[in-house]
Design a protein around this motif. Structure first.
Motif, short mmCIF file in Angstrom:
data_model
loop_
_atom_site.label_atom_id
_atom_site.label_comp_id
_atom_site.label_asym_id
_atom_site.label_seq_id
_atom_site.Cartn_x
_atom_site.Cartn_y
_atom_site.Cartn_z
N PHE A 1 8.12 -14.65 2.01
CA PHE A 1 7.53 -15.70 1.22
C PHE A 1 7.58 -15.66 -0.31
O PHE A 1 7.40 -16.56 -0.97
N LEU A 2 7.38 -14.22 -0.63
CA LEU A 2 7.27 -13.82 -2.09
C LEU A 2 8.49 -13.68 -2.67
O LEU A 2 8.63 -13.35 -3.94
N GLY A 3 9.77 -13.67 -1.99
CA GLY A 3 11.31 -13.56 -2.56
C GLY A 3 11.65 -12.42 -2.16
O GLY A 3 10.80 -11.36 -1.84
N ARG A 4 12.77 -12.26 -2.61
CA ARG A 4 13.68 -10.87 -2.11
C ARG A 4 12.84 -9.72 -2.95
O ARG A 4 12.89 -8.55 -2.70
N ALA A 5 12.82 -9.84 -4.37
CA ALA A 5 12.50 -9.04 -5.21
C ALA A 5 10.93 -8.38 -4.77
O ALA A 5 10.59 -7.22 -5.06
N LEU A 6 9.87 -9.35 -4.39
CA LEU A 6 8.75 -8.96 -4.23
C LEU A 6 8.48 -8.50 -2.70
O LEU A 6 7.40 -7.86 -2.25
N ARG A 7 9.37 -8.92 -1.91
CA ARG A 7 8.93 -8.50 -0.54
C ARG A 7 8.81 -6.98 -0.26
O ARG A 7 7.95 -6.72 0.56
N PRO A 8 9.63 -6.05 -0.72
CA PRO A 8 9.38 -4.76 -0.53
C PRO A 8 7.99 -4.10 -1.25
O PRO A 8 7.60 -3.34 -0.61
N VAL A 9 7.80 -4.81 -2.32
CA VAL A 9 6.54 -4.55 -2.85
C VAL A 9 5.28 -4.80 -2.05
O VAL A 9 4.23 -4.10 -1.69
N TYR A 10 5.31 -5.90 -1.23
CA TYR A 10 4.39 -6.35 -0.70
C TYR A 10 4.23 -5.54 0.65
O TYR A 10 3.03 -5.18 0.93
N VAL A 11 5.36 -5.23 1.16
CA VAL A 11 5.41 -4.32 2.48
C VAL A 11 4.90 -3.02 2.07
O VAL A 11 4.14 -2.38 2.82
N LEU A 12 5.36 -2.48 0.77
CA LEU A 12 4.78 -1.08 0.40
C LEU A 12 3.12 -1.04 0.16
O LEU A 12 2.50 -0.23 0.58
N LEU A 13 2.58 -2.00 -0.55
CA LEU A 13 1.30 -2.43 -0.54
C LEU A 13 0.62 -2.39 0.44
O LEU A 13 -0.64 -1.74 0.72
N LEU A 14 0.88 -3.05 1.44
CA LEU A 14 0.22 -3.33 2.83
C LEU A 14 0.40 -2.10 3.68
O LEU A 14 -0.71 -1.39 3.94
N GLY A 15 1.33 -1.32 3.43
CA GLY A 15 1.50 0.14 4.10
C GLY A 15 0.53 0.98 3.59
O GLY A 15 -0.29 1.81 4.29
N ILE A 16 0.59 1.11 2.03
CA ILE A 16 -0.60 1.95 1.47
C ILE A 16 -1.82 1.44 1.84
O ILE A 16 -2.82 2.33 2.15
N GLY A 17 -2.18 0.07 1.76
CA GLY A 17 -3.35 -0.28 2.27
C GLY A 17 -3.79 0.13 3.86
O GLY A 17 -4.99 0.80 4.09
N VAL A 18 -2.63 0.18 4.74
CA VAL A 18 -3.22 0.59 5.99
C VAL A 18 -3.20 2.01 6.22
O VAL A 18 -4.44 2.35 6.85
N GLY A 19 -2.55 2.79 5.23
CA GLY A 19 -2.99 4.24 5.38
C GLY A 19 -4.41 4.70 4.68
O GLY A 19 -4.99 5.39 5.29
N LEU A 20 -4.42 3.94 3.51
CA LEU A 20 -5.89 4.03 3.27
C LEU A 20 -7.04 3.65 4.09
O LEU A 20 -8.11 4.47 4.25
N LEU A 21 -6.84 2.64 4.67
CA LEU A 21 -7.99 2.09 5.59
C LEU A 21 -8.14 3.23 6.87
O LEU A 21 -9.14 3.64 7.27
N SER A 22 -6.97 3.77 7.26
CA SER A 22 -6.80 4.69 8.44
C SER A 22 -7.55 5.94 7.83
O SER A 22 -8.59 6.54 8.70
N TRP A 23 -7.35 6.50 6.63
CA TRP A 23 -7.81 7.64 6.10
C TRP A 23 -9.56 7.25 6.01
O TRP A 23 -10.18 8.44 6.47
N THR A 24 -9.80 6.43 5.33
CA THR A 24 -11.21 6.15 5.01
C THR A 24 -11.95 6.00 6.40
O THR A 24 -13.03 6.53 6.65
N GLY A 25 -11.32 5.43 7.40
CA GLY A 25 -12.07 5.11 8.66
C GLY A 25 -12.20 6.35 9.37
O GLY A 25 -13.06 6.59 10.00
N VAL A 26 -11.15 7.33 9.54
CA VAL A 26 -11.33 8.36 10.22
C VAL A 26 -12.29 9.30 9.46
O VAL A 26 -13.13 9.98 10.20
N ASN A 27 -12.35 9.28 8.36
CA ASN A 27 -13.24 9.97 7.42
C ASN A 27 -14.57 9.85 7.70
O ASN A 27 -15.41 10.48 8.04
#
Length: 192
Positions: free
Chosen positions: A147-173
């Motif tokens: 829904f963000l368009g072709r240019a922002l779709r991969p940025v959205y996925v990347l930011l969400l992926g980074i967010g999940v990684g950080l949530l996992s790291w901080t949660g396990v910590n």
């Protein structure tokens, strides 16, 4: 069983499958959008993303358990944060893993829940219930942030992926830091 305990136990069980699913989802989207990922390699990444290597029933169970688990974690986390704010509002004393976890979860709660829900709905609907192509396309568009368009779709996925990684790291910590405190408290009681 209380919400905090359920949240902690489920997060510990889901951290590795969630990170695998997140990493392969990000790799697929970025590879496809930015790096000209070959169709053959894309198929391999998607098989890992959905755990197709577990067989048809294993794949279905994996997708449903991880997807619904993420939705539960998102909303149980929201419940825990709301309780903390309502019950005992505190001034911020320091910037630690817990604060990062709470702030980040508040930011990505809705996108993460939508991504998980649409991923599960797409997989069950398309592969098992014969969902019409138009509906499947809408679910996948929501799943990948199209829904963000072709240019922002991969940025959205990347930011969400980074967010999940950080949530996992901080949660396990936080989980292991809390266990260390409980173990040392028990040890100090034993010494008395």
């Amino acid at each position: 069983m209380n919400t905090r305990k359920q949240h902690r136990q489920l997060s510990l069980l889901l951290v590795l499958p969630l990170l695998l699913t997140t990493a392969t989802g990000v790799a697929y989207r970025l590879g496809h959008s930015w790096f000209g990922l070959s169709k053959d390699f894309a198929k391999i990444i998607l098989k890992v993303h959905t755990a197709a290597f577990l067989g048809e029933k294993g794949e279905l169970i994996y997708v449903v358990v991880v997807g619904l688990g993420v939705i539960f974690l998102a909303f149980s986390g929201l419940t825990l944060i709301q309780r903390k704010i309502l019950m005992r509002p505190q001034r911020v004393k320091r910037f630690d893993h817990r604060m990062v976890h709470h702030l980040l979860s508040g930011v990505i709660l809705i996108p993460l829940a939508v991504t998980a829900a649409t991923g599960v709905l797409f997989h069950i609907g398309y592969y098992y219930l014969g969902l019409p192509e138009e509906v499947a396309d809408i679910l996948m568009m929501l799943h990948q942030g199209g829904f963000l368009g072709r240019a922002l779709r991969p940025v959205y996925v990347l930011l969400l992926g980074i967010g999940v990684g950080l949530l996992s790291w901080t949660g396990v910590n936080m989980l292991f830091k809390g266990r260390r405190k409980r173990v040392s408290a028990v040890d100090s009681v034993d010494l008395m």
